[in-house]
Motif scaffolding. Sequence first.
Motif, PDB file in Angstrom:
ATOM      1  N   VAL A  80       0.828  -1.202   0.000  1.00 14.63           N
ATOM      2  CA  VAL A  80       0.000   0.000   0.000  1.00 14.63           C
ATOM      3  C   VAL A  80       0.863   1.253   0.000  1.00 14.63           C
ATOM      4  CG1 VAL A  80      -1.766   1.271   1.268  1.00 14.63           C
ATOM      5  CG2 VAL A  80      -1.892  -1.224   1.126  1.00 14.63           C
ATOM      6  N   SER A  81       1.934   1.248   0.752  1.00  9.02           N
ATOM      7  CA  SER A  81       2.822   2.418   0.781  1.00  9.02           C
ATOM      8  C   SER A  81       3.448   2.665  -0.590  1.00  9.02           C
ATOM      9  CB  SER A  81       3.914   2.220   1.833  1.00  9.02           C
ATOM     10  OG  SER A  81       3.358   2.070   3.123  1.00  9.02           O
ATOM     11  N   GLU A  82       3.841   1.621  -1.273  1.00  4.80           N
ATOM     12  CA  GLU A  82       4.399   1.781  -2.617  1.00  4.80           C
ATOM     13  C   GLU A  82       3.360   2.333  -3.586  1.00  4.80           C
ATOM     14  OE1 GLU A  82       6.578  -0.984  -6.040  1.00  4.80           O
ATOM     15  OE2 GLU A  82       5.977  -1.830  -4.103  1.00  4.80           O
ATOM     16  N   TRP A  83       2.122   1.869  -3.452  1.00  3.56           N
ATOM     17  CA  TRP A  83       1.037   2.375  -4.305  1.00  3.56           C
ATOM     18  C   TRP A  83       0.766   3.852  -4.054  1.00  3.56           C
ATOM     19  CZ3 TRP A  83      -4.078   3.294  -2.158  1.00  3.56           C
ATOM     20  CH2 TRP A  83      -5.015   3.721  -3.110  1.00  3.56           C
ATOM     21  N   LEU A  84       0.754   4.263  -2.807  1.00  5.74           N
ATOM     22  CA  LEU A  84       0.529   5.669  -2.480  1.00  5.74           C
ATOM     23  C   LEU A  84       1.659   6.545  -3.016  1.00  5.74           C
ATOM     24  CD1 LEU A  84      -0.746   5.302   1.211  1.00  5.74           C
ATOM     25  CD2 LEU A  84      -2.114   5.843  -0.811  1.00  5.74           C
ATOM     26  N   ALA A  85       2.893   6.072  -2.878  1.00  4.21           N
ATOM     27  CA  ALA A  85       4.028   6.857  -3.365  1.00  4.21           C
ATOM     28  C   ALA A  85       4.008   6.981  -4.887  1.00  4.21           C
ATOM     29  CB  ALA A  85       5.332   6.213  -2.897  1.00  4.21           C
ATOM     30  N   GLU A  86       3.644   5.920  -5.551  1.00  7.61           N
ATOM     31  CA  GLU A  86       3.591   5.968  -7.014  1.00  7.61           C
ATOM     32  C   GLU A  86       2.493   6.901  -7.499  1.00  7.61           C
ATOM     33  OE1 GLU A  86       3.383   2.826 -10.797  1.00  7.61           O
ATOM     34  OE2 GLU A  86       3.233   2.122  -8.714  1.00  7.61           O
ATOM     35  N   TRP A  87       1.352   6.905  -6.805  1.00  6.60           N
ATOM     36  CA  TRP A  87       0.278   7.819  -7.202  1.00  6.60           C
ATOM     37  C   TRP A  87       0.667   9.274  -6.961  1.00  6.60           C
ATOM     38  CZ3 TRP A  87      -3.499   9.136 -10.048  1.00  6.60           C
ATOM     39  CH2 TRP A  87      -4.368  10.155  -9.678  1.00  6.60           C
ATOM     40  N   ASN A  88       1.376   9.549  -5.907  1.00  4.80           N
ATOM     41  CA  ASN A  88       1.820  10.916  -5.656  1.00  4.80           C
ATOM     42  C   ASN A  88       2.739  11.419  -6.762  1.00  4.80           C
ATOM     43  OD1 ASN A  88       0.378  11.153  -3.248  1.00  4.80           O
ATOM     44  ND2 ASN A  88       2.054  10.289  -2.027  1.00  4.80           N
ATOM     45  N   ASN A  89       3.553  10.547  -7.310  1.00  5.70           N
ATOM     46  CA  ASN A  89       4.436  10.951  -8.404  1.00  5.70           C
ATOM     47  C   ASN A  89       3.666  11.130  -9.713  1.00  5.70           C
ATOM     48  OD1 ASN A  89       6.662  10.816  -6.672  1.00  5.70           O
ATOM     49  ND2 ASN A  89       7.035   8.645  -7.164  1.00  5.70           N
ATOM     50  N   VAL A  90       2.694  10.267  -9.954  1.00  8.06           N
ATOM     51  CA  VAL A  90       1.955  10.317 -11.219  1.00  8.06           C
ATOM     52  C   VAL A  90       0.955  11.465 -11.227  1.00  8.06           C
ATOM     53  CG1 VAL A  90       0.290   9.045 -12.637  1.00  8.06           C
ATOM     54  CG2 VAL A  90       2.271   7.875 -11.711  1.00  8.06           C
ATOM     55  N   SER A  91       0.340  11.763 -10.101  1.00  5.50           N
ATOM     56  CA  SER A  91      -0.716  12.779 -10.049  1.00  5.50           C
ATOM     57  C   SER A  91      -0.214  14.194 -10.275  1.00  5.50           C
ATOM     58  CB  SER A  91      -1.429  12.701  -8.693  1.00  5.50           C
ATOM     59  OG  SER A  91      -0.512  12.953  -7.635  1.00  5.50           O
ATOM     60  N   GLN A  92       1.097  14.387 -10.330  1.00  7.66           N
ATOM     61  CA  GLN A  92       1.616  15.734 -10.581  1.00  7.66           C
ATOM     62  C   GLN A  92       1.240  16.206 -11.981  1.00  7.66           C
ATOM     63  OE1 GLN A  92       2.938  17.403  -8.120  1.00  7.66           O
ATOM     64  NE2 GLN A  92       2.924  15.621  -6.744  1.00  7.66           N
ATOM     65  N   ASP A  93       1.153  15.285 -12.931  1.00  9.08           N
ATOM     66  CA  ASP A  93       0.748  15.619 -14.306  1.00  9.08           C
ATOM     67  C   ASP A  93      -0.390  14.685 -14.695  1.00  9.08           C
ATOM     68  OD1 ASP A  93       0.524  16.530 -16.854  1.00  9.08           O
ATOM     69  OD2 ASP A  93       2.481  15.828 -17.540  1.00  9.08           O
ATOM     70  N   PRO A  94      -1.650  15.079 -14.436  1.00 10.52           N
ATOM     71  CA  PRO A  94      -2.781  14.155 -14.645  1.00 10.52           C
ATOM     72  C   PRO A  94      -3.043  13.815 -16.104  1.00 10.52           C
ATOM     73  CG  PRO A  94      -3.568  16.338 -14.046  1.00 10.52           C
ATOM     74  CD  PRO A  94      -2.090  16.369 -13.879  1.00 10.52           C
ATOM     75  N   HIS A  95      -2.496  14.578 -17.053  1.00  9.36           N
ATOM     76  CA  HIS A  95      -2.772  14.322 -18.476  1.00  9.36           C
ATOM     77  C   HIS A  95      -1.609  13.621 -19.181  1.00  9.36           C
ATOM     78  CE1 HIS A  95      -6.405  16.762 -18.256  1.00  9.36           C
ATOM     79  NE2 HIS A  95      -5.697  17.694 -17.629  1.00  9.36           N
ATOM     80  N   SER A  96      -0.630  13.154 -18.466  1.00 11.98           N
ATOM     81  CA  SER A  96       0.508  12.484 -19.077  1.00 11.98           C
ATOM     82  C   SER A  96       0.189  11.013 -19.318  1.00 11.98           C
ATOM     83  CB  SER A  96       1.744  12.617 -18.171  1.00 11.98           C
ATOM     84  OG  SER A  96       1.523  11.949 -16.946  1.00 11.98           O
ATOM     85  N   GLU A  97       1.064  10.378 -20.095  1.00 17.39           N
ATOM     86  CA  GLU A  97       0.885   8.956 -20.382  1.00 17.39           C
ATOM     87  C   GLU A  97       1.161   8.093 -19.163  1.00 17.39           C
ATOM     88  OE1 GLU A  97       3.289   7.920 -23.660  1.00 17.39           O
ATOM     89  OE2 GLU A  97       2.195   9.158 -25.118  1.00 17.39           O
ATOM     90  N   LYS A  98       1.864   8.643 -18.194  1.00 16.64           N
ATOM     91  CA  LYS A  98       2.145   7.873 -16.986  1.00 16.64           C
ATOM     92  C   LYS A  98       0.865   7.529 -16.235  1.00 16.64           C
ATOM     93  CE  LYS A  98       6.761   9.800 -16.227  1.00 16.64           C
ATOM     94  NZ  LYS A  98       7.632  10.534 -15.257  1.00 16.64           N
ATOM     95  N   VAL A  99      -0.139   8.400 -16.331  1.00 20.70           N
ATOM     96  CA  VAL A  99      -1.403   8.131 -15.641  1.00 20.70           C
ATOM     97  C   VAL A  99      -2.090   6.908 -16.259  1.00 20.70           C
ATOM     98  CG1 VAL A  99      -3.664   9.070 -15.057  1.00 20.70           C
ATOM     99  CG2 VAL A  99      -1.660  10.543 -15.003  1.00 20.70           C
ATOM    100  N   SER A 100      -2.078   6.826 -17.592  1.00 16.64           N
ATOM    101  CA  SER A 100      -2.696   5.674 -18.257  1.00 16.64           C
ATOM    102  C   SER A 100      -1.952   4.384 -17.923  1.00 16.64           C
ATOM    103  CB  SER A 100      -2.720   5.892 -19.769  1.00 16.64           C
ATOM    104  OG  SER A 100      -3.461   7.049 -20.100  1.00 16.64           O
ATOM    105  N   ASP A 101      -0.641   4.450 -17.919  1.00 11.22           N
ATOM    106  CA  ASP A 101       0.146   3.262 -17.569  1.00 11.22           C
ATOM    107  C   ASP A 101      -0.093   2.852 -16.114  1.00 11.22           C
ATOM    108  OD1 ASP A 101       1.135   3.391 -20.128  1.00 11.22           O
ATOM    109  OD2 ASP A 101       2.970   4.451 -19.543  1.00 11.22           O
ATOM    110  N   PHE A 102      -0.194   3.848 -15.252  1.00 10.31           N
ATOM    111  CA  PHE A 102      -0.464   3.559 -13.841  1.00 10.31           C
ATOM    112  C   PHE A 102      -1.833   2.903 -13.677  1.00 10.31           C
ATOM    113  CE2 PHE A 102      -2.348   5.012  -9.803  1.00 10.31           C
ATOM    114  CZ  PHE A 102      -1.460   4.438  -8.917  1.00 10.31           C
TER     115      PHE A 102
END
Length: 396
Positions: free
Chosen positions: A6-28
């Motif tokens: 769960v901690s890894e998931w939260l950390a990854e979302w914090n990094n991805v949510s900085q740019d909500p329209h990037s391709e990283k969001v779709s991959d996540f």
Amino acid sequence: MTDGIVSEWLAEWNNVSQDPHSEKVSDFAESVLVNEDLFQAITHVLEENERFRPLYGDVIATLFALYRSPEKKLRLFAAQFIPSLIYVYLHQIHTQKKCIALETLLRGIYEFESSSDDGPPTGFRIPNVNLPSIYHDPGGVSTSWVSDSDLDRLNARTVKEITRPTLVLSDERIRAPQRLPLCTEVWWIFNYRLPDLPKASVPMQLKTISKLVTQGFHQAGSQSRIQPPIRIVLSSKLLIEMVHTVFFSVYNGAPTLAEQTLEEMSLRAEHQLWADAMLVCNAVRDYLKSSELPVQVEVSSFKKSIITNASFRTKKLPDDIPIVEADNTGHEESGSGETSALSAGLASFKSKSKIPHILAKMKRNSVVVITEEGDVETIASPPSSERKKSIDATAV
């Protein structure tokens, strides 16, 4: 293990949510939607929130952000936890614990789906013969027994638009009369999204339903004096929405567990004397019993017993077996003794058999008579008119 996932998931979302329209969001979104270990870990954190108190608040806030994300797969990922969220919410309400964050999440899901164009439909029309449907064309309806005006008048009375009542949440906090209706509406939204959710989440959702309907009841045959957990108050409409989930689960990965859960729900409906819930539970249970597939016939044994034109072969009769005569030189190969004995026996059978002799003497419109001495004679049969007169005379 759960804390780390769960901690890894939260950390990854914090990094991805900085740019909500990037391709990283779709991959996540692609990765978390099919991650079974992550689903089980988050469900464990939600239902054991006292044990994982440091992570519980962050999980609720993250699920709220995911559900309001423009990425559809992130909303589907958050929608998987609706049964667990409702279970935790009702459990904390009955234990008089504050659950403002969880209540805000459930209310946010309902309001977001109500205002979304992609949300579940709020009404439907009862079909009739005057308006077209996927089953018929009004132009093809025969009106030989009723006039067009009568048909229009008849259909005008039956055209009905059924609209689902809207739950109005005007107060800042959810009042007691609105809690179960809110949970019912949110579960209805969950059922609408259910076909798009991963099938791996079905068993966990059924276990959550089982805890909702059985918690607080002593198990049959249990002699434990320990006080059971607090019983969760439900409503008949909420139980009916759960039946939809169970019925879907029968054909999507967990038939045995779904039938067990349905039995528990039926007992809860009987305990509460909810007539509508009892009717739905019994209807689904009877349907499942009547729709059982018959035992399949083993293909190999079936193929052995079937006879077709292609597989049918006429067996040779003894008369058709050729007679092997002995060599003139009198020298026979190995096994010639058995062959000569068989040939002699067949020759004797043909000489004694009168069947070829009888067939040779049979003629059209003739009667074959075998005398006491064994001779065969043929007698011409009289015409059919004379035979009829003879039969009539004999009858008289």
